[in-house]
Structure formats: structure tokens, C-alpha cells
Write an enzyme that holds these catalytic residues in place. Structure first.
Site, mmCIF file in Angstrom:
data_model
loop_
_atom_site.group_PDB
_atom_site.id
_atom_site.type_symbol
_atom_site.label_atom_id
_atom_site.label_comp_id
_atom_site.label_asym_id
_atom_site.label_seq_id
_atom_site.Cartn_x
_atom_site.Cartn_y
_atom_site.Cartn_z
ATOM 1 N N HIS B 215 -2.645 6.821 6.455
ATOM 2 C CA HIS B 215 -3.887 7.094 7.182
ATOM 3 C C HIS B 215 -3.594 7.202 8.677
ATOM 4 C CE1 HIS B 215 -4.704 4.343 3.719
ATOM 5 N NE2 HIS B 215 -5.490 5.346 3.385
ATOM 6 N N ARG B 396 -22.655 4.526 14.382
ATOM 7 C CA ARG B 396 -23.041 5.240 13.162
ATOM 8 C C ARG B 396 -22.987 4.296 11.951
ATOM 9 N NH1 ARG B 396 -24.987 8.830 10.104
ATOM 10 N NH2 ARG B 396 -26.794 7.801 10.946
ATOM 11 N N ARG B 525 -5.169 -1.570 13.264
ATOM 12 C CA ARG B 525 -4.983 -0.165 13.586
ATOM 13 C C ARG B 525 -5.260 0.142 15.044
ATOM 14 N NH1 ARG B 525 -7.778 3.593 9.253
ATOM 15 N NH2 ARG B 525 -7.059 5.121 10.752
#
Lengths: 560, 560
Positions: B215, B396, B525
Site C-alpha cells: 500500500h 470525510r 504510515r
């Protein structure tokens, strides 16, 4: 983009070797491709798909019980040679004949056609089934290219041969499957050869090239990229409009990714494709969604429908067990395969020649060396001429061809071959190594000339040899005067030779080659660039004239 | 680049639906993923791989006899929710327990962990096997990410369950396989989400990101792109250096393409990989070369080696029959499967509540609506804060979560649920719809608070509820004060609440959230952008403070 390779020139060969290592338990590499490792217990028809590399799993990924007996594999996007096809056929043949099956591309048609002739000359039954499913490539079925429909046609033939059908029957069901198979494809982005700095072809951003061929051949037109739903509607409508007369309502369906369209995208598209086909009254029989016939990393997708009758449905649904495609339950044991390996490919020897003919063979070899020098000197110039309307590889191809031809003639001379066999061997090597259409034509033409000279002759009838050369090239390539090919120089050359000397004929050829600058090519992949080629002579015609002059000068030297 | 989609927001769902239509004869779609259509004739352990979408054939492509019983499938690169996992488990469970198996990513660990708790609470035996094969991702095995080694571990567990091993045994062989599985990967170019204008991550031209995660997680370093031969040498050397203690010389090998590296390239690479592994004394047992665990159109490749003992070799070589992977001869009949469909997923009802608690539930719903208004107003601001060091989707995600939570609470109220069940239902919906780690945490925290309140209560002990909320989030997320997460606001908030009013506690939370601007994130991350985040508060902490303030204002209004 290609990310993983060693020497890009060896890419196709390296890939085949790696594949054969991985599947060494079931597949055996042979010159020109690969065959099943297990020998059939009883003779069966050998089904041999083939074509250029870069389309995995086509063609060697589908070797195995219920599918292909072997695969003939050329360089990237380049037809294998007739010699490749013969080599694979001899390794796969188990006594019931072979059938080559491939998409309708000029190079493949020529090479497999030549291989078929040679096998028949050796007493091996051989046939061809040519796939023509791409509805975007031409109006009439016979002129269409073969794309993902290859897969259905090959599968049906593989199952037929496994059932024990004879050669005629396997060919019959293959042609029947092709007659009811239709494909429409589209491209979002082109593919890039290993080591190449730019793609082989491109599609404008946000557009898609509807019907664009799997090697970048012209399609229908560029249109704005639609939603998956709209794309599915367009595909299905185009295929249903091509439904064959009398076809029923049961269909095999392939939704095929060309390389850079991922499985998830294909599944998204599948929902609408499946719904629309069902709503049109069709029953979908074991549909396949995945990468079945690819084009390196081309971003594209195609939809294939094959309308089934009872026989085709039985063959389509029959089990198969190959590296890339497995259906139902089948093993080597089920097909009665033994463990004995197939015989190695036979190698042709040469007939013992007279001393006179062997001296003449030495002279043929010397002549080829003179031609080699001339072509090496002209390589860059020929490339530049070709680059105006083509891919600029004509000079490279001619040099590869003549280098191989000289090597082939040397081997033949050392083996004691006569003049005709020497020239035929040179032609075979040219065809095997040069690649491209011109390689096939030059190879086949030289072999034809060699056959006319014969293995025993001590003299050469130049006009008879040139006539055999020209007839072979014209019948094989199908070009006519005015099409802007080497035929435009070849025909006047032969006519002048009938009435005059070699040197005057060579001069005629040069003039005719220069005049091809005024012509526009009739058809083929160069078509989109046809206008660009006006004002530039055809590189094939220029090569022919150059070779004619070199041979003339060599002959004068020999006589002096 | 993604070329084929409808609404990009629905891409993962559309792909799953298309896949399930295509394979409707063997696979059945259920909320949260898919399961085998055929019910086992006798109870067997259900092996359930799972994770985010975009990795086909992982995870739903390997559902079938000899492999997975079902697959839990989240949105693109996003963990499925605990609810998804429960739904799939309930549909696949045949009476012998379930085992979730997945790569080691925080979201997956949390969600499958929560699902395991819930299943156990319902009396269903449930276990987890976490794959940690990526040697580039951490020094110690337990901290490593799971990549293509997923495939071997899942395969071994699938075969074990098919053999009839019980849950403990299936878990034992799965963990044993993971302990001896090592993968090294590399990326040449990033992948692009459907509808996205730019790739999720990039690799500089001519370079490759050695060890880059599937990813885009940080790898080892960027290096100049090597030849296939040099790449193979590097891969093999790195894996051999990680050979487990006491391992033998028989290995399962996977050479895996991540998306845009073609089969031909993998075959080229295979030749050297195979040679080097053999030269190091290893025997390669049924190696696989192909696309086994992908990452959309990421250009990358990985090499996995699993050192086999007799038991693992038996399970690795056992037959399997799934849409994307078929080995040996196995059919539904061989596995004793019946034709009866599995039961539909159970849906949870609500306990009948007292009128008092139902009135309180309405009040909880009103409070959630106030929070919804506050989060909608703050969405853009939260996104901007998050974009400094993250992907800018925090606003969001919070809005999606609260919208779902309000809808869940409304449904619960209509069904007559009490206050605790109403809040728990809101949490479940938040977790199911919001996505991301914060979605799991908020969902699980609200459920924990709801459970403390209980289905029958007519009053809420705010401190007990907040304590349950905080404990759940801290134990689940594993963050400590100072890590720059919402915990940095949550802990001071709870402390202040123990001693003071809700409004003073909300003020404390706001101050603490602002102070997170001075912190540097500890790990995860966001690490490569850690420096960029200094000077900006943590968006999760800001959200928590904002919600605390909104609830405080609502409570004052209620009391007034």
C-alpha cells in the site's frame, strides 16, 4: 512499460525458457517453442497454436491435456519462422497429423503455410485453421484479424483432438468455431517493448481506441473513454449485431484483459456485459473473465462471444489442464499419456553432391558474401528510408537475414552440399533469423531458386532461378505491381533479364525502385502513414535493386 | 491507472458483485464478502482470509475446496469492518469454528480481533492467524507486515481444514507456516485508485523502491533499477539470509507480480531465481509464478519462500479448486459438499427495553444529531489539518461515521431499543461505514460505552461511559499519551471529568488537542511525514475535543 528484463533483445527467448523451467514436469522446450512432455499413448492430432510472443497465456501457457499439444512461439509480436513451426510440429507429431492454428496476420499465414508445405513434403499430414474474430478489423470475415477469439477456437480444437477426432474433423470443428466467434476490443493505452524508450503506439489521454488491434493496428476510431456500463453496452450491441445467421442462444463468453486492465476492473465490467447478454435471451456457458490473450502491458479489454451448437458446447466445456487454464478434472493419466519423451526434432541432412556442384556451391557462397558486404554498407540508409513510413528496421532485418544466410550456406558447403541445396539452406536461415515479412519472403524466394537449381547441377540458369524466386515471393506475399513493395522492382528486373544482361536488368531494377517513390501503399499496417511515404522509395524495392547490382558485379568478377 | 469503472466510490463493491455473478455456481455473495455456495456435508473449520480490496486474487479469488471457505472483503486497501467479518463468519460457519487469517495491518488486527470477540460471545469458536512475512518491514517477525506470503499460509490452512483438522490444529499449522515464510518485494511504480488523478505513491524514474509495502508503506530504500539477473540475486540472497533455524531444504516458492509486471517478465526473472535457489541446495516444491497477491496496477514483484516440513509439504501440495487457483484433482464431490445453501447471515435484534430507557435512547439519538451537525461544519477544517501529514480524509471519515451512527441509532430507536443498545448500534454502524483506523476506534468505543450503559438503564453515568469508551480505544489502538493521537486529548478529558464538570473537561480536551501540535508521531504510515506534522495538532484529538464540546452544549440544553 517493461520493468524486469536482462538483454531486451533476448526477452522473448528468456521468457520462454523461464516458463519451460517452471513447468518442466509437463512442458518441454524445443527449438521454436514448446510441446507437451508426455508422449500420447496412441496417435492423436497435434493441435499447435502459434504466433509472436508477448501475448501470454497465448500461446505456450495453454499446452496440456484437453488443449494444445505444443505452441510455436516467435519473437515479440513477430511471426515465428516456418522452421520454428516445422521444429515444433516434428516434436509434437504422434502419427495422426498436425494442425497449426493462429490469428490472421500476414507473417503467420506465410510462415505456417510454408511449414505446412514442408511437412507434407515429408509425408506428415498438416492443416491450418486461421482465426478471424476481430469485427473491428474488416467488414468481411475472411479479412479480419484474429484476437482473443483465438482462445475459444484453440480450446474447441484441443478438446476435439483429445476426444480422438481425426485431422479433418479437428479442422472442421475449428473452422466452425471460428465462423461463430466474434470479438470487439478497445485500447486505453499502448504497450512498450522491453528496452524501448517509448510505447509502440499511444491513445490520447481520456480517449480510447475502439477496435485498435493488439499490435496497434488501426481500429475504428478514438472516442472519449466511457463508463464501464456504457462500454459494456457498446461491446454487447456491436457483437449482437454480428450474430451469425442461424445461431442459437447458448454462448461461450470471454471478457479479456490485454495487460494493464486489472481483474477488479474486468469484474466491474462483467456485471453489465452478463446482464445485457442474458437480457438478449442468451445463456452464458462457462464464461471466462481474465487475461487470456494479452499484448504485453497494453491497457485494453475485449469481449468475445462464440455461439454454440451441441458439438461446440461439448468441446468448449470439456476438461483441460494447462499451466494457465484449468477446467474440470483431467490428468495426464486420463488422456492415456505415457511417460516416454517425444523424439527430438529431426535435423535435415544434405544430399551428396557432385564435385562440380560442390564447386558451384562455393561460388554461391562467395556471391552471398558479396551481398552481405553490400547490405552491411547500406544498413543505415535502408533504415532511414524505412523510418519515413515504417518502423525503421528494414536495414537491420536485411542484415540479420544475409548474415544468417551466409552462415547457413557455409554450413551447407562444409557438409558437402551442392549449389541448389546451398542456396536453399541460405534461404531457410534467412527466414529463421531475419524476422518480419521481408525475412519470410527473401527466405522462401532463395529456397525456391535453390530448388530450381537442384542439388546436382554444375551450372545456374539465372533466368529460371530468378523466375522461381519471383514467383514464390509474389504468390506468398500477394503483392501486385503498384502496391509499393519489392515486387515493383522485381517484375521489371525479371522482364529485362529475359531479354538482356544481368547488369542491364540490375539497372532497370534500380530505376524501378526509385520510381516507387511516387506510389502510395495499398494496404496493411503502414496505411495510416501512407501519405508520409510519398516521395520516398520502398525500402524493399531498394534492397532488391542493391542486391541485384552486387550479384551482377560479383558475376562479372567471376567471369573475368 | 484504472481504466474501467462506474462510480469510483463503488469500485470495490462493483468488482465483488461482478466476481460473484461470474462464479455464482460455486461462490455466494454475503454482506462483507463471499462464501462457498455449497454447504459442507459435515462440520469443518471455516478458513476465512480477509483484508482490503484491490489485491485480487486475494482474497475472494481463492474461495473453494482445498482453500478458503469464504473471504472478508473491505473497501480498496481498507480493512473490512468487524461487522463484515462477523457477517461472513456466520454465513461460512458449519459448526467447527472459524479462523480469520490476514496480513499484519493495524486496521485488520483490530477489526478481526473485535469480530472474534463477538463471535465468541455468541458461542462460536473463533481464532486468528496473522501473516508477518515481509522481511523489509521490520526486524522482528511479530512486527512485520503480511504480503504475498499470505498465499502460502492461507493455502496450508485451507488444506488442513479440508483434511478435517480441528480449529486448534488448523491454527497451529497456519502459525507454523507463517513462522517459516519469508517475502521480499520491490516496486517500480505506484498504483492509482479508481477516479484518482495521481498515484497513491510513486517511485523515481529508473529507480525501484526495495521493500516498499503493497500500500506504499516505507520500505528499505530506493536503488537504481537492476537487471532481472541482479534482482533475482538480491532477492534470493536476502531470503536465504533469513532462513529459519532448523529449516530443511524443501521449499514452496512464489514469484508474484503485483499488477503491472507481466507474466513474461516474471518468467524471465524466474530462470535466475530458480537456479540460485537450487544452487543453494533447495528443492522447489510446486513453485508458483503469477499474480497471487496484487495491489491494483502497482508495478512490482515479490519473492516468497516457505521452508517445508513433511506436514507443510503435504498441505501445500494438496489439491485445491478455486476461481483463481487450481491444483490437482478435486471437486465439490470430493469434499463431501452438499448442494444446500448456507444459511443467510443472522441479523441481530434488540432486547425489549423499558419505556424509561427508550426515552433515554431518544435523548442519545438527539445528542448524536448534535454531534453530526458539529462534524459536518468542521469537515473541511479537519481535512486540512489531516492533509499536513496524512491523506486528508479524516474529516470525510468522521462525517461518514457520524452519519452512519445516527442512522443506526434511528433504526434502533424505531425497533424499541434502550439507550445502551442504541449507542452500541450507533457504534457498530460507525465502524462499518467510516473506514480507516479512526472508524474502528470510534465504533468500538461507542459500543463499549453503550454496553456499560446497558439496555435497561434510564440514566447515564457519564464518567463510567467515558471510561469504557477510553479503555476500549486505548486497548484496541495501542496508542499511549505522547504518540500524537486522539488519546492525547482523551486521557486528560477523562481525568478532568472524574473531578469536574463535562464543560470543564471539554475545555481540557481542547487545550490538550492544541498541545498535540508540539508532538511528533511515534510510528505508523505517517512516519515519513512526521516532521511535517510538527506545528499542526492531531486531527483525531481535535475531533474528540470538538465532539466533547458538542455533547456538553447538548447536555446543558437538555437540562435547561
Amino acid at each position: 512499460m517493461t520493468y524486469v528484463s536482462n538483454d531486451p533483445a533476448d526477452f522473448a527467448e528468456d521468457a520462454l525458457a523461464g516458463f519451460c523451467d517452471l513447468h518442466a514436469d509437463t512442458v518441454r522446450q524445443v527449438p521454436g517453442g514448446a510441446v507437451r512432455r508426455a508422449r500420447p499413448a496412441r496417435p492423436k492430432v497435434a493441435v499447435l497454436p502459434g504466433g509472436g510472443s508477448g501475448h501470454y497465456p497465448a500461446f505456450y501457457g495453454i499446452i496440456g491435456p484437453g488443449f494444445a499439444d505444443g505452441a510455436v512461439s516467435g519473437n515479440l509480436f513477430t511471426s515465428p519462422s516456418a522452421q520454428d513451426a516445422c521444429s515444433v510440429a516434428l516434436a509434437a507429431h504422434s502419427g495422426a497429423g498436425v494442425v497449426f492454428t493462429y490469428g490472421n496476420y500476414a507473417g503467420d499465414v506465410m510462415n505456417f503455410g510454408l511449414a505446412t508445405e514442408r511437412l507434407r513434403a515429408r509425408g506428415i499430414e498438416a492443416e491450418n485453421v486461421i482465426v478471424t474474430d476481430d469485427i473491428a478489423s474488416a467488414r468481411t470475415t475472411a479479412e479480419r484479424r484474429g484476437i482473443a477469439g483465438d482462445f475459444t477456437v484453440f480450446k474447441v480444437m484441443g478438446a476435439a483432438a483429445e476426444e480422438g477426432m481425426d485431422l479433418g474433423e479437428v479442422v472442421r470443428v475449428g473452422r466452425k468455431a471460428n465462423d461463430v466467434t466474434r470479438t470487439i476490443g478497445t485500447a486505453f493505452a499502448g504497450c512498450t517493448f522491453p528496452g524501448a524508450a517509448s510505447p509502440l503506439f499511444t491513445v490520447p489521454d481520456g480517449q480510447m481506441g475502439l477496435g485498435l488491434g493488439i499490435h496497434g493496428e488501426p481500429g475504428l476510431r478514438d472516442v472519449p473513454k466511457p463508463s464501464a456500463r456504457a462500454l459494456g453496452q457498446d461491446f454487447v450491441a456491436r457483437l449482437l449485431a454480428e450474430k451469425p445467421d442461424g445461431a442459437g442462444d447458448r454462448v461461450a463468453v470471454l471478457l479479456n484483459g490485454l495487460g494493464s486492465v486489472k481483474h477488479e476492473e474486468l469484474f466491474v465490467l462483467w456485471t453489465d456485459v452478463a446482464r445485457l447478454l442474458r437480457e438478449s435471451g442468451h445463456t452464458l456457458v462457462l464464461p471466462e473473465v481474465g487475461e487470456l490473450v494479452t499484448s504485453l502491458d497494453m491497457a485494453g479489454v475485449s469481449l468475445t462471444v462464440t455461439w454454440l451448437d451441441d458439438e461446440l458446447e461439448r468441446l468448449w466445456t470439456a476438461p483441460a489442464w494447462t499451466p494457465a487454464f484449468r477446467r474440470g478434472s483431467i490428468t495426464a493419466a486420463d488422456t492415456g499419456a505415457g511417460t516416454e519423451e517425444l523424439a527430438e526434432t529431426e535435423t535435415a541432412g544434405f544430399a551428396e553432391a557432385s564435385a562440380e556442384s560442390r564447386r558451384l556451391a562455393e561460388s554461391v557462397l562467395s556471391g552471398l558474401r558479396v551481398v552481405r558486404k553490400a547490405l552491411h554498407e547500406a544498413e543505415a540508409e535502408l533504415g532511414e528510408i524505412d523510418a519515413v513510413a515504417g518502423d525503421g528496421d528494414h536495414g537491420r532485418g536485411m542484415v540479420r537475414g544475409i548474415d544468417a544466410a551466409v552462415a547457413g550456406a557455409e554450413t551447407a558447403c562444409e557438409a558437402g552440399a551442392g549449389a541448389g541445396d546451398c542456396l536453399a539452406a541460405a534461404g531457410d536461415e534467412w527466414a529463421a533469423r531475419a524476422g518480419g515479412t521481408s525475412g519470410v519472403l527473401w527466405g522462401a524466394g532463395l529456397r525456391a531458386a535453390g530448388e530450381v537449381i537442384g542439388a546436382e547441377s554444375g551450372t545456374i540458369d539465372a533466368f529460371a532461378a530468378v523466375t522461381a524466386f519471383a514467383d514464390r515471393i509474389i504468390s506468398l506475399g500477394g503483392a501486385e505491381p503498384g502496391d509499393k513493395t519489392l515486387v515493383d522492382a522485381l517484375v521489371p528486373f525479371r522482364e529485362r533479364l529475359a531479354a538482356g544482361s544481368w547488369s542491364s536488368a540490375a539497372e532497370t531494377a534500380e530505376q524501378a525502385a526509385r520510381r516507387t517513390a511516387d506510389l502510395v501503399p495499398r494496404k496493411g499496417r503502414a496505411r495510416p502513414l501512407a501519405e508520409r511515404s510519398v516521395g520516398t522509395p520502398d525500402p524493399g524495392a531498394v534492397s532488391l535493386a542493391l542486391i541485384a547490382r552486387a550479384i551482377g558485379e560479383f558475376s562479372r568478377g567471376e567471369r573475368a
